[in-house]
Design a protein around this motif. Structure first.
Motif, mmCIF file in Angstrom:
data_model
loop_
_atom_site.group_PDB
_atom_site.id
_atom_site.type_symbol
_atom_site.label_atom_id
_atom_site.label_comp_id
_atom_site.label_asym_id
_atom_site.label_seq_id
_atom_site.Cartn_x
_atom_site.Cartn_y
_atom_site.Cartn_z
ATOM 1 N N GLU A 1 -11.631 -3.551 16.739
ATOM 2 C CA GLU A 1 -11.015 -2.283 17.115
ATOM 3 C C GLU A 1 -9.575 -2.254 16.583
ATOM 4 O OE1 GLU A 1 -10.330 -1.511 21.203
ATOM 5 O OE2 GLU A 1 -11.096 0.532 21.089
ATOM 6 N N GLY A 2 -9.197 -1.164 15.963
ATOM 7 C CA GLY A 2 -7.840 -1.060 15.431
ATOM 8 C C GLY A 2 -7.648 -1.764 14.098
ATOM 9 N N VAL A 3 -8.669 -2.465 13.610
ATOM 10 C CA VAL A 3 -8.601 -3.108 12.291
ATOM 11 C C VAL A 3 -9.257 -2.146 11.298
ATOM 12 C CG1 VAL A 3 -9.318 -5.118 10.941
ATOM 13 C CG2 VAL A 3 -8.862 -5.367 13.389
ATOM 14 N N PRO A 4 -8.598 -1.873 10.149
ATOM 15 C CA PRO A 4 -9.243 -0.956 9.207
ATOM 16 C C PRO A 4 -10.612 -1.486 8.764
ATOM 17 C CG PRO A 4 -6.989 -1.469 8.517
ATOM 18 C CD PRO A 4 -7.329 -2.399 9.641
ATOM 19 N N CYS A 5 -11.627 -0.696 8.995
ATOM 20 C CA CYS A 5 -12.970 -1.038 8.534
ATOM 21 C C CYS A 5 -13.769 0.262 8.502
ATOM 22 C CB CYS A 5 -13.639 -2.070 9.451
ATOM 23 S SG CYS A 5 -13.901 -1.528 11.138
ATOM 24 N N ALA A 6 -14.887 0.246 7.819
ATOM 25 C CA ALA A 6 -15.758 1.427 7.807
ATOM 26 C C ALA A 6 -17.127 0.990 8.310
ATOM 27 C CB ALA A 6 -15.845 2.007 6.404
ATOM 28 N N VAL A 7 -17.821 1.939 8.949
ATOM 29 C CA VAL A 7 -19.077 1.598 9.619
ATOM 30 C C VAL A 7 -20.199 2.521 9.149
ATOM 31 C CG1 VAL A 7 -20.239 1.333 11.850
ATOM 32 C CG2 VAL A 7 -17.789 0.834 11.661
ATOM 33 N N GLU A 8 -21.327 1.893 8.879
ATOM 34 C CA GLU A 8 -22.522 2.629 8.495
ATOM 35 C C GLU A 8 -23.623 2.255 9.487
ATOM 36 O OE1 GLU A 8 -24.490 1.334 4.883
ATOM 37 O OE2 GLU A 8 -23.893 3.174 3.917
ATOM 38 N N VAL A 9 -24.364 3.243 9.969
ATOM 39 C CA VAL A 9 -25.532 2.957 10.805
ATOM 40 C C VAL A 9 -26.752 3.509 10.064
ATOM 41 C CG1 VAL A 9 -26.677 3.334 13.020
ATOM 42 C CG2 VAL A 9 -24.195 3.018 12.937
ATOM 43 N N ASN A 10 -27.727 2.632 9.829
ATOM 44 C CA ASN A 10 -28.941 2.995 9.104
ATOM 45 C C ASN A 10 -28.619 3.739 7.804
ATOM 46 O OD1 ASN A 10 -30.290 1.834 11.261
ATOM 47 N ND2 ASN A 10 -30.437 3.790 12.364
ATOM 48 N N GLN A 11 -27.702 3.159 7.064
ATOM 49 C CA GLN A 11 -27.315 3.636 5.724
ATOM 50 C C GLN A 11 -26.597 4.981 5.715
ATOM 51 O OE1 GLN A 11 -30.315 3.107 2.719
ATOM 52 N NE2 GLN A 11 -30.529 0.949 3.241
ATOM 53 N N LEU A 49 0.809 -1.229 0.000
ATOM 54 C CA LEU A 49 0.000 0.000 0.000
ATOM 55 C C LEU A 49 0.839 1.275 0.000
ATOM 56 C CD1 LEU A 49 -2.873 -1.044 2.425
ATOM 57 C CD2 LEU A 49 -2.981 -0.780 -0.054
ATOM 58 N N ASP A 50 2.129 1.147 0.365
ATOM 59 C CA ASP A 50 2.998 2.325 0.333
ATOM 60 C C ASP A 50 3.356 2.705 -1.100
ATOM 61 O OD1 ASP A 50 4.270 -0.160 0.253
ATOM 62 O OD2 ASP A 50 6.202 0.695 0.904
ATOM 63 N N GLY A 89 -4.293 5.854 5.415
ATOM 64 C CA GLY A 89 -3.385 6.919 4.991
ATOM 65 C C GLY A 89 -3.041 6.818 3.515
ATOM 66 N N ASN A 90 -3.935 6.214 2.721
ATOM 67 C CA ASN A 90 -3.661 6.052 1.287
ATOM 68 C C ASN A 90 -4.286 7.215 0.506
ATOM 69 O OD1 ASN A 90 -4.279 4.779 -1.576
ATOM 70 N ND2 ASN A 90 -2.703 3.518 -0.644
#
Lengths: 288, 66
Positions: free
Chosen positions: B28-38, A75-76, A108-109
């Protein structure tokens, strides 16, 4: 001993400017459909691409976790281009784009600034929905994205997308994953004229990337010879019997097409034109 | 509190923030994205965003794609 063929140095091909991104490679590749993550990584490296597309999907929270794509990619060195693949409405595409941006910000990408917009019409053809695509383009531009838009090869739609603020228009050569190459080269040529030729209100620097349908290296070359700025492909490499070898071939084909398009091809003629001189021939020539 | 997490029923004791939920499911600390009710919950706002009865939550990541 067999001599190895050593090609001469290929003339430098200038980088491709897409909005605020400077891409060294005019070939952009996908990361889907590979056998495993190792093959994904090797094929991307062989392709020479410095931008790769990814999809946004649910975390598998309830079953076993393996290594993720994010562990496998350097990714870097790569700019990640998140897509909205699998979306059938403008609203859903905007949701997915925002999720992708949030993920890339955490990594950070630089890819958090752009998105490959896909709003599809149906699951069978995977052709873009023109109206939904235009709506989503407007919304994402308003939200600060640099939007690279997967589109049909219709020149008027392409112009509307550009006027809506798209950073790049990416016409399909043929349906996604079909391997049929540039099915309608004349439509792509017209689209390129309309978007790039100043006499038609175009801007020569506006990037047009042929996206989808590419099956072979010659398909890539044809797209580049038509005057495209780049090519985006996935299945043509990932589902080849030898993806790494095919990735090299696609890279060379892209360079070949770019150079060919700027070398002034010979005019087409109906009849032949001898390469060896007539002067000094000493044999009977029919009709003379 | 009954939630729907990635399309499946999920029972949790409240009150609960998005950050609490991610900790509970080991993300926690793992790259992820979160959506609540769209609607996206930006990663910087996870500690402030409280979850309520019936919320539908998506936790997403990046996978191979074209």
């Amino acid at each position: 001993m067999t001599a190895t063929f050593t090609p001469t140095i290929v003339p430098a091909i200038p980088p491709l400017q897409v909005g605020s991104f400077t891409l060294r490679s005019r070939l952009v590749v996908g990361t889907g459909k590979y056998r495993d993550l190792e093959q994904t990584r090797e094929a991307i490296e062989a392709s020479g691409a410095d931008a790769v597309t990814v999809a946004v999907r649910r975390e598998r929270l309830f079953d076993a976790q393996g290594r993720s794509l994010l562990d496998a990619l350097p990714l870097d060195r790569l700019t990640v281009l998140p897509n909205t693949a699998g979306c059938f409405s403008a609203d859903d595409a905007v949701r997915v784009a925002r999720l992708g941006r949030d993920l890339l910000e955490q990594l950070g990408n630089p890819g958090s600034r752009w998105v490959k917009l896909e709003v599809l019409g149906d699951k069978a053809t995977l052709l873009p929905d023109p109206q939904g695509t235009l709506e989503a383009t407007r919304e994402l531009v308003k939200d600060g994205f640099e939007v690279l838009v997967y589109s049909s090869d219709d020149a008027i739609l392409a112009r509307r997308l550009r006027d809506a603020g798209a950073t790049s228009v990416m016409p399909a050569g043929s349906p996604i994953g079909s391997g049929r190459g540039v099915a309608n080269p004349e439509a792509i040529a017209i689209l390129l004229q309309v978007l790039k030729d100043p006499t038609h209100g175009g801007q020569p620097g506006f990037p047009v990337i042929v996206d989808a349908g590419v099956g072979t290296p010659s398909d890539v070359t044809i797209a580049m010879e038509l005057g495209a700025d780049g090519v985006l492909l996935n299945t043509g490499i990932a589902h080849a019997a030898d993806p790494v070898r095919m990735a090299h071939a696609m890279r060379l084909a892209c360079a070949s097409g770019w150079l060919g398009a700027r070398s002034g091809r010979i005019p087409r003629k109906l009849l032949g034109s001898a390469s060896s001189p007539w002067n000094g021939t000493f044999v009977h020539i029919p009709g003379e | 509190m009954k939630l729907t997490l990635n399309g499946q029923a999920f029972e949790a004791d409240g009150p609960l923030t998005v950050q609490d939920l991610l900790r509970r499911i080991g993300r926690e600390g793992v790259p992820c994205a979160v959506e609540v009710n769209q609607s996206l919950v930006p990663h910087r706002q996870r500690a402030e965003r409280t979850l309520g009865e019936g919320d539908r939550i998506e936790v997403v990541t990046l996978v191979g794609g074209g």
